[in-house]
Design an enzyme around this catalytic site. Structure first.
Site, PDB file in Angstrom:
ATOM      1  N   LEU A   1      11.001   6.699   5.201  1.00  0.00           N
ATOM      2  CA  LEU A   1      11.356   8.038   5.647  1.00  0.00           C
ATOM      3  C   LEU A   1      11.526   8.118   7.156  1.00  0.00           C
ATOM      4  O   LEU A   1      12.459   8.763   7.649  1.00  0.00           O
ATOM      5  CB  LEU A   1      10.275   9.033   5.192  1.00  0.00           C
ATOM      6  CG  LEU A   1      10.309   9.445   3.723  1.00  0.00           C
ATOM      7  CD1 LEU A   1       9.007  10.130   3.334  1.00  0.00           C
ATOM      8  CD2 LEU A   1      11.497  10.356   3.449  1.00  0.00           C
TER       9      LEU A   1
ATOM     10  N   ASP B   1       6.698   2.572  15.831  1.00  0.00           N
ATOM     11  CA  ASP B   1       6.202   1.904  14.633  1.00  0.00           C
ATOM     12  C   ASP B   1       5.291   0.764  15.067  1.00  0.00           C
ATOM     13  O   ASP B   1       5.622  -0.014  15.963  1.00  0.00           O
ATOM     14  CB  ASP B   1       7.339   1.354  13.777  1.00  0.00           C
ATOM     15  CG  ASP B   1       6.901   1.147  12.333  1.00  0.00           C
ATOM     16  OD1 ASP B   1       7.207   2.015  11.496  1.00  0.00           O
ATOM     17  OD2 ASP B   1       6.243   0.133  12.064  1.00  0.00           O
TER      18      ASP B   1
ATOM     19  N   ASP C   1      -0.275   2.389  19.111  1.00  0.00           N
ATOM     20  CA  ASP C   1      -1.045   2.961  18.007  1.00  0.00           C
ATOM     21  C   ASP C   1      -1.259   4.440  18.288  1.00  0.00           C
ATOM     22  O   ASP C   1      -2.067   4.814  19.131  1.00  0.00           O
ATOM     23  CB  ASP C   1      -2.383   2.235  17.909  1.00  0.00           C
ATOM     24  CG  ASP C   1      -3.236   2.712  16.748  1.00  0.00           C
ATOM     25  OD1 ASP C   1      -2.842   3.684  16.063  1.00  0.00           O
ATOM     26  OD2 ASP C   1      -4.313   2.118  16.517  1.00  0.00           O
ATOM     27  N   ILE C   2      -0.560   5.287  17.548  1.00  0.00           N
ATOM     28  CA  ILE C   2      -0.602   6.726  17.824  1.00  0.00           C
ATOM     29  C   ILE C   2      -1.882   7.391  17.315  1.00  0.00           C
ATOM     30  O   ILE C   2      -2.094   8.582  17.531  1.00  0.00           O
ATOM     31  CB  ILE C   2       0.645   7.451  17.260  1.00  0.00           C
ATOM     32  CG1 ILE C   2       0.962   7.024  15.819  1.00  0.00           C
ATOM     33  CG2 ILE C   2       1.855   7.131  18.138  1.00  0.00           C
ATOM     34  CD1 ILE C   2       0.184   7.715  14.769  1.00  0.00           C
TER      35      ILE C   2
ATOM     36  N   ASN D   1       5.109  11.141  11.133  1.00  0.00           N
ATOM     37  CA  ASN D   1       5.440  10.559   9.830  1.00  0.00           C
ATOM     38  C   ASN D   1       4.585   9.355   9.476  1.00  0.00           C
ATOM     39  O   ASN D   1       4.458   9.015   8.304  1.00  0.00           O
ATOM     40  CB  ASN D   1       6.930  10.165   9.833  1.00  0.00           C
ATOM     41  CG  ASN D   1       7.315   9.311   8.649  1.00  0.00           C
ATOM     42  OD1 ASN D   1       7.492   9.808   7.543  1.00  0.00           O
ATOM     43  ND2 ASN D   1       7.436   8.005   8.875  1.00  0.00           N
TER      44      ASN D   1
ATOM     45  N   TYR E   1      -6.101   9.900   0.647  1.00  0.00           N
ATOM     46  CA  TYR E   1      -4.751  10.306   1.038  1.00  0.00           C
ATOM     47  C   TYR E   1      -4.531  11.801   0.822  1.00  0.00           C
ATOM     48  O   TYR E   1      -3.995  12.493   1.691  1.00  0.00           O
ATOM     49  CB  TYR E   1      -3.745   9.483   0.229  1.00  0.00           C
ATOM     50  CG  TYR E   1      -2.292   9.800   0.456  1.00  0.00           C
ATOM     51  CD1 TYR E   1      -1.649   9.408   1.613  1.00  0.00           C
ATOM     52  CD2 TYR E   1      -1.555  10.481  -0.518  1.00  0.00           C
ATOM     53  CE1 TYR E   1      -0.299   9.675   1.810  1.00  0.00           C
ATOM     54  CE2 TYR E   1      -0.210  10.750  -0.337  1.00  0.00           C
ATOM     55  CZ  TYR E   1       0.411  10.352   0.824  1.00  0.00           C
ATOM     56  OH  TYR E   1       1.738  10.625   1.014  1.00  0.00           O
TER      57      TYR E   1
ATOM     58  N   LYS F   1      -3.703  14.557   3.709  1.00  0.00           N
ATOM     59  CA  LYS F   1      -2.464  15.323   3.667  1.00  0.00           C
ATOM     60  C   LYS F   1      -2.724  16.825   3.564  1.00  0.00           C
ATOM     61  O   LYS F   1      -1.948  17.634   4.091  1.00  0.00           O
ATOM     62  CB  LYS F   1      -1.598  14.845   2.497  1.00  0.00           C
ATOM     63  CG  LYS F   1      -0.997  13.468   2.708  1.00  0.00           C
ATOM     64  CD  LYS F   1      -0.168  13.386   3.982  1.00  0.00           C
ATOM     65  CE  LYS F   1       0.660  12.125   4.063  1.00  0.00           C
ATOM     66  NZ  LYS F   1       1.414  12.023   5.343  1.00  0.00           N
TER      67      LYS F   1
ATOM     68  N   THR G   1       9.859   4.795  -0.994  1.00  0.00           N
ATOM     69  CA  THR G   1       9.420   4.065   0.194  1.00  0.00           C
ATOM     70  C   THR G   1       8.457   2.969  -0.252  1.00  0.00           C
ATOM     71  O   THR G   1       8.139   2.844  -1.438  1.00  0.00           O
ATOM     72  CB  THR G   1       8.689   4.993   1.188  1.00  0.00           C
ATOM     73  OG1 THR G   1       7.429   5.384   0.627  1.00  0.00           O
ATOM     74  CG2 THR G   1       9.513   6.240   1.486  1.00  0.00           C
TER      75      THR G   1
END
Length: 306
Positions: A22, A41, A76-77, A103, A174, A178, A208
């Site tokens: 995505l 990334d 690394d965000i 994302n 997860y 989310k 994905t």
């Protein structure tokens, strides 16, 4: 090649986790509409292990080959340093930041009784903290711009999931992360609107690395010539529009999107209510709840529930 509509001409967009799936589709679509793109990334595996610069660099090459402008960011965000350098990459490379698309993520699926603390922490870190930190650093920049008299038309698109809205068996970490992203989106939209920042979230469904094995039958590519309903590129047009100035006035919303379908998701609202005007006894509370549930709508089922 830039689209004739050039919906994002003059804008600078950052996309996290943009090396594949995505994120890659979003980065390419934003560039096609005229945006200059920072492609973030870390190059990790499906479970978050390893790292590599290749995926981000490949997307940058694709954008440049099509006549667009892009730079890679491999930080690394989910660290404050990495998130700060992500914002700095946009400002240093292109002189501004207009759109943030959060994302990045990975999976470590387990049933709850088998879910290790490390797997919980890792998924929370990349999804929830990995949304918070880029948003926090971008928001600080935009607030400073607004206070300096340069009110931005800034946009944030966060990535939730149907798992976060309804739950998903085997994905407690997860789903919780989310769901947390939805809460973060609502708070950020309320807090940052005064500074010219709009914050929305999408709950996409697409093929994905994270879905093609778990939902193999649903995500399978169609035969030649048929509409590929699960292609990640189907989600990106909504992301591009939400990330553009054209979406003025839209904030604090969650959109489910897949194939050719877009749905405005409506969250928790008061349903049937009983008010005694005094303290209930446990038995009275139980009787009241039984009646309220009989009058309430049936919840949507959790994904994967039998």
């Amino acid at each position: 090649m830039t689209s004739p509509t050039a919906l994002c001409a003059g804008r600078v967009a950052v996309v996290t986790g943009a090396g594949r799936g995505l994120g890659r589709a979003h980065a390419l679509a934003l560039a096609a509409e005229g945006a200059k793109v920072v492609v973030n990334d870390l190059g990790v595996g499906l479970d978050g292990s390893g790292s590599g610069t290749g995926p981000a660099q490949q997307v940058v090459k694709e954008i440049r080959a099509a006549g667009g402008e892009a730079v890679a960011h491999n930080g690394d965000i989910a660290t404050s340093e990495g998130a700060a350098s992500l914002v700095a990459a946009a400002l240093d490379s292109f002189g501004r930041l207009d759109t943030l698309v959060n994302n990045a993520g990975f999976l470590r699926d387990r049933m709850l009784v088998n879910l290790d603390e490390d797997d919980w922490d890792a998924v929370m870190r990349v999804h929830l903290k990995g949304h918070f930190l880029p948003l926090r650093h971008a928001a600080a920049h935009w607030r400073a711009e607004a206070k300096a008299g340069r009110a931005p038309a800034a946009r944030v698109v966060n990535t939730s999931s149907g798992a976060g809205l309804l739950g998903s068996v085997g994905q407690g970490n997860y789903a919780a992360a989310k769901a947390g992203i939805v809460g973060l989106t609502l708070v950020a939209a309320a807090e940052m609107g005064r500074y010219g920042v709009q914050v929305n979230a999408i709950a996409p469904a697409a093929r994905t690395r994270m879905t093609e094995a778990t939902f193999a039958e649903t995500m399978a590519a169609p035969g030649e010539g048929a509409f590929d309903a699960m292609a990640p590129e189907n989600v990106s047009p909504l992301v591009v529009w939400l990330g553009s100035a054209a979406s003025a006035g839209v904030s604090g919303r969650v959109f489910e999107t897949e194939a050719g379908r877009i749905t405005v998701m409506e969250g928790w609202r008061p349903g049937p209510t009983a008010d005694k005007g005094a303290r209930w006894t446990p038995a009275e509370a139980g009787e009241a709840v039984t009646g309220l549930l009989a009058a309430a709508e049936t919840p949507q089922p959790v994904y994967g529930a039998s």
